[in-house]
Design a protein around this motif. Sequence first.
Motif, PDB file in Angstrom:
ATOM      1  N   GLN A 317       0.833  -1.201   0.000  1.00  0.00           N
ATOM      2  CA  GLN A 317       0.000   0.000   0.000  1.00  0.00           C
ATOM      3  C   GLN A 317       0.866   1.248   0.000  1.00  0.00           C
ATOM      4  OE1 GLN A 317      -2.865   0.324   3.255  1.00  0.00           O
ATOM      5  NE2 GLN A 317      -4.370   1.015   1.755  1.00  0.00           N
ATOM      6  N   LYS A 318       0.618   2.122  -0.967  1.00  0.00           N
ATOM      7  CA  LYS A 318       1.376   3.355  -1.114  1.00  0.00           C
ATOM      8  C   LYS A 318       0.735   4.471  -0.278  1.00  0.00           C
ATOM      9  CE  LYS A 318       2.521   4.205  -5.432  1.00  0.00           C
ATOM     10  NZ  LYS A 318       2.398   4.343  -6.898  1.00  0.00           N
ATOM     11  N   PRO A 319       1.452   5.558  -0.046  1.00  0.00           N
ATOM     12  CA  PRO A 319       0.896   6.656   0.751  1.00  0.00           C
ATOM     13  C   PRO A 319      -0.408   7.218   0.191  1.00  0.00           C
ATOM     14  CG  PRO A 319       3.258   6.922   0.540  1.00  0.00           C
ATOM     15  CD  PRO A 319       2.885   5.776  -0.350  1.00  0.00           C
ATOM     16  N   ASN A 320      -0.609   7.133  -1.131  1.00  0.00           N
ATOM     17  CA  ASN A 320      -1.833   7.659  -1.731  1.00  0.00           C
ATOM     18  C   ASN A 320      -3.007   6.689  -1.630  1.00  0.00           C
ATOM     19  OD1 ASN A 320      -1.251   5.702  -3.620  1.00  0.00           O
ATOM     20  ND2 ASN A 320      -1.076   7.085  -5.368  1.00  0.00           N
ATOM     21  N   GLY A 321      -2.801   5.543  -0.956  1.00  0.00           N
ATOM     22  CA  GLY A 321      -3.865   4.570  -0.800  1.00  0.00           C
ATOM     23  C   GLY A 321      -3.930   3.538  -1.900  1.00  0.00           C
ATOM     24  N   LYS A 322      -3.286   3.790  -3.017  1.00  0.00           N
ATOM     25  CA  LYS A 322      -3.242   2.833  -4.115  1.00  0.00           C
ATOM     26  C   LYS A 322      -2.195   1.754  -3.815  1.00  0.00           C
ATOM     27  CE  LYS A 322      -6.115   4.579  -7.295  1.00  0.00           C
ATOM     28  NZ  LYS A 322      -7.147   3.812  -8.033  1.00  0.00           N
ATOM     29  N   MET A 323      -2.178   0.720  -4.656  1.00  0.00           N
ATOM     30  CA  MET A 323      -1.294  -0.420  -4.435  1.00  0.00           C
ATOM     31  C   MET A 323      -0.203  -0.508  -5.493  1.00  0.00           C
ATOM     32  SD  MET A 323      -2.258  -2.251  -1.772  1.00  0.00           S
ATOM     33  CE  MET A 323      -3.685  -2.370  -0.671  1.00  0.00           C
ATOM     34  N   ALA A 324       0.964  -0.963  -5.049  1.00  0.00           N
ATOM     35  CA  ALA A 324       2.038  -1.362  -5.954  1.00  0.00           C
ATOM     36  C   ALA A 324       2.177  -2.871  -5.853  1.00  0.00           C
ATOM     37  CB  ALA A 324       3.348  -0.680  -5.587  1.00  0.00           C
ATOM     38  N   LEU A 325       2.440  -3.505  -6.995  1.00  0.00           N
ATOM     39  CA  LEU A 325       2.613  -4.951  -7.028  1.00  0.00           C
ATOM     40  C   LEU A 325       4.064  -5.256  -7.368  1.00  0.00           C
ATOM     41  CD1 LEU A 325       0.841  -7.578  -6.789  1.00  0.00           C
ATOM     42  CD2 LEU A 325       0.803  -7.596  -9.297  1.00  0.00           C
ATOM     43  N   VAL A 326       4.768  -5.916  -6.427  1.00  0.00           N
ATOM     44  CA  VAL A 326       6.165  -6.293  -6.631  1.00  0.00           C
ATOM     45  C   VAL A 326       6.192  -7.670  -7.278  1.00  0.00           C
ATOM     46  CG1 VAL A 326       8.383  -6.733  -5.522  1.00  0.00           C
ATOM     47  CG2 VAL A 326       6.867  -4.954  -4.626  1.00  0.00           C
ATOM     48  N   VAL A 327       6.631  -7.719  -8.537  1.00  0.00           N
ATOM     49  CA  VAL A 327       6.579  -8.967  -9.306  1.00  0.00           C
ATOM     50  C   VAL A 327       7.971  -9.401  -9.722  1.00  0.00           C
ATOM     51  CG1 VAL A 327       4.261  -8.493 -10.184  1.00  0.00           C
ATOM     52  CG2 VAL A 327       6.242  -7.753 -11.496  1.00  0.00           C
ATOM     53  N   PRO A 328       8.173 -10.699  -9.910  1.00  0.00           N
ATOM     54  CA  PRO A 328       9.457 -11.172 -10.432  1.00  0.00           C
ATOM     55  C   PRO A 328       9.573 -10.857 -11.915  1.00  0.00           C
ATOM     56  CG  PRO A 328       7.955 -13.014 -10.198  1.00  0.00           C
ATOM     57  CD  PRO A 328       7.254 -11.812  -9.623  1.00  0.00           C
ATOM     58  N   GLN A 329      10.792 -10.827 -12.411  1.00  0.00           N
ATOM     59  CA  GLN A 329      11.038 -10.517 -13.821  1.00  0.00           C
ATOM     60  C   GLN A 329      10.322 -11.502 -14.743  1.00  0.00           C
ATOM     61  OE1 GLN A 329      12.572  -7.828 -14.734  1.00  0.00           O
ATOM     62  NE2 GLN A 329      12.477  -8.206 -16.946  1.00  0.00           N
ATOM     63  N   GLY A 343      -2.699  -4.293 -18.828  1.00  0.00           N
ATOM     64  CA  GLY A 343      -4.092  -3.867 -18.852  1.00  0.00           C
ATOM     65  C   GLY A 343      -4.613  -3.537 -17.473  1.00  0.00           C
ATOM     66  N   MET A 344      -4.220  -4.324 -16.467  1.00  0.00           N
ATOM     67  CA  MET A 344      -4.692  -4.085 -15.108  1.00  0.00           C
ATOM     68  C   MET A 344      -4.203  -2.739 -14.578  1.00  0.00           C
ATOM     69  SD  MET A 344      -3.859  -6.247 -11.625  1.00  0.00           S
ATOM     70  CE  MET A 344      -2.169  -5.644 -11.632  1.00  0.00           C
ATOM     71  N   VAL A 345      -2.923  -2.460 -14.788  1.00  0.00           N
ATOM     72  CA  VAL A 345      -2.358  -1.205 -14.279  1.00  0.00           C
ATOM     73  C   VAL A 345      -2.992  -0.003 -14.965  1.00  0.00           C
ATOM     74  CG1 VAL A 345      -0.237   0.166 -14.168  1.00  0.00           C
ATOM     75  CG2 VAL A 345      -0.185  -2.244 -13.548  1.00  0.00           C
ATOM     76  N   GLY A 346      -3.345  -0.151 -16.231  1.00  0.00           N
ATOM     77  CA  GLY A 346      -3.944   0.951 -16.959  1.00  0.00           C
ATOM     78  C   GLY A 346      -5.448   1.071 -16.796  1.00  0.00           C
ATOM     79  N   SER A 347      -6.052   0.189 -15.984  1.00  0.00           N
ATOM     80  CA  SER A 347      -7.510   0.150 -15.881  1.00  0.00           C
ATOM     81  C   SER A 347      -8.090   1.145 -14.892  1.00  0.00           C
ATOM     82  CB  SER A 347      -7.947  -1.258 -15.476  1.00  0.00           C
ATOM     83  OG  SER A 347      -7.562  -1.537 -14.133  1.00  0.00           O
ATOM     84  N   GLY A 348      -7.244   1.762 -14.088  1.00  0.00           N
ATOM     85  CA  GLY A 348      -7.746   2.669 -13.056  1.00  0.00           C
ATOM     86  C   GLY A 348      -8.166   1.964 -11.785  1.00  0.00           C
ATOM     87  N   GLY A 349      -7.841   0.684 -11.666  1.00  0.00           N
ATOM     88  CA  GLY A 349      -8.192  -0.077 -10.472  1.00  0.00           C
ATOM     89  C   GLY A 349      -7.259   0.200  -9.310  1.00  0.00           C
ATOM     90  N   PRO A 350      -7.342  -0.587  -8.257  1.00  0.00           N
ATOM     91  CA  PRO A 350      -6.559  -0.304  -7.043  1.00  0.00           C
ATOM     92  C   PRO A 350      -5.061  -0.528  -7.197  1.00  0.00           C
ATOM     93  CG  PRO A 350      -7.724  -2.381  -6.818  1.00  0.00           C
ATOM     94  CD  PRO A 350      -8.241  -1.747  -8.075  1.00  0.00           C
ATOM     95  N   ILE A 351      -4.638  -1.380  -8.140  1.00  0.00           N
ATOM     96  CA  ILE A 351      -3.212  -1.647  -8.346  1.00  0.00           C
ATOM     97  C   ILE A 351      -2.723  -0.783  -9.496  1.00  0.00           C
ATOM     98  CG2 ILE A 351      -1.473  -3.405  -8.827  1.00  0.00           C
ATOM     99  CD1 ILE A 351      -3.469  -5.497  -7.760  1.00  0.00           C
ATOM    100  N   GLU A 352      -1.908   0.225  -9.191  1.00  0.00           N
ATOM    101  CA  GLU A 352      -1.549   1.229 -10.194  1.00  0.00           C
ATOM    102  C   GLU A 352      -0.087   1.177 -10.634  1.00  0.00           C
ATOM    103  OE1 GLU A 352      -2.082   5.173  -8.644  1.00  0.00           O
ATOM    104  OE2 GLU A 352      -0.231   5.088  -7.443  1.00  0.00           O
TER     105      GLU A 352
END
Length: 445
Positions: A317-329, A343-352
């Motif tokens: 959870q980031k300070p702005n309330g949105k989420m970052a997803l730490v993924v392997p290469q 597509g998910m990151v560009g959708s405007g959903g919680p994971i940005e």
Amino acid sequence: MTAREFNFDGLVGPSHNYAGLSFGNVASFSNVKSASNPKQAALQGLAKMRELSRRGFAQALLPPQDRPNMRLLRRLGFTGTDAQVLEKAYKEAPVILACAYSASSMWTANAATVSPSADTHDKRVHFTPANLNNKLHRSEEHVQTERTLRAIFKDDKYFAVHPALPSTGAFGDEGAANHTRLCATHGSRGVEFFVYGRVEFDPSAPHPKKYPARQTFEASQAVARLHGLDLERTVFASQNPDVIDMGVFHNDVIAVGSGNVLFYHELAFANEAATIADLRNAMALDNAELVPVRVPAADVTVADAVASYLFNSQLLQKPNGKMALVVPQECHENAAVAHYLDGMVGSGGPIEELIHFDLRQSMRNGGGPACLRLRVVLTAEEAQAMHQGVIMTEALYARLVAWVEKHYRDRVEPQDLADAQFARECQQALEDLTQVLDLPGLYDL
């Protein structure tokens, strides 16, 4: 109450090797007996810790287990000097020797289940080390895990460290790999979510046919009792047995949650609709709303999820309330997964945001970013009460890199496990580590 989620990453040990000991873990099994690079593995893990700390996330570490486990070898009948014990084990039972050298404690999601003070009856942070009794090489870890947790979280005003559950099949416990916590904020009362693979005392309940189900319903219930959780805010769900048989040996290989977000594959649970409804209802008790991010099988198959470790990612959870997803290469290199994530990151959903790391040494042994960390939610007062020497800082990072460069080999092959010199190198490294972390007496060397 204000609180932060600390990620305690496992520090990769100097005995990091590919023994393929974990039946049901496809990646681990597929790399059996190939050469490993302990130095690179440790530096990759440290780079991840440092970068997340620099980004403002609360980051700490758990030290590795004492390896090789000479006590295990001697209990199994190998006698003589340490050198003779290693030589005999290598000739007579090389798989048992590999178990004694296992570095799988780097995956600290398996170390324990943790409940923050906001959820527990006595308002302390509770820890229960996982017994990991499904695999010989992991079943020995809980002794040192308990010792380590007691050294770091030793103030019993704030912390309660329980012994592991009985090491029987009925109470098979794999720790936080099958547990997550959902909440409005880290400091508010949350919903603790336990996922199990089988019910020991009900053979008619769903269970896998090919690979073992490592977590039992009975173990999850016992941990909830030990931690003094409110049953109205505790959800138990059956993992889909079919996906266990496809290589999803832990729930964190097919689902991950943080805050009020649950990122999961549609085939993760035996009863998806009931599981989501139970979580919604439990969260509603505190006026919190579940935000599910459901990945359809049509977009990402279970096979692609297992190959890329998409769900074995850290959700932060980031300070702005949105989420970052730490993924392997590997997620970037898998076409279906990369397309879905874009597509998910560009959708405007919680994971940005996506944060990529090269963790190939861990991935080849069957563990991604989420495997490498144990989440511990702490208030400011609790964070101050824990041992400060394991909190990641630039100074600690520099000392640990120097320590790795001094002690770690850049290549370990199966025959090296019989080398008494290698065993001495591993133990000397850990002796020096206790000074780096200011944890004297951590190991019974």
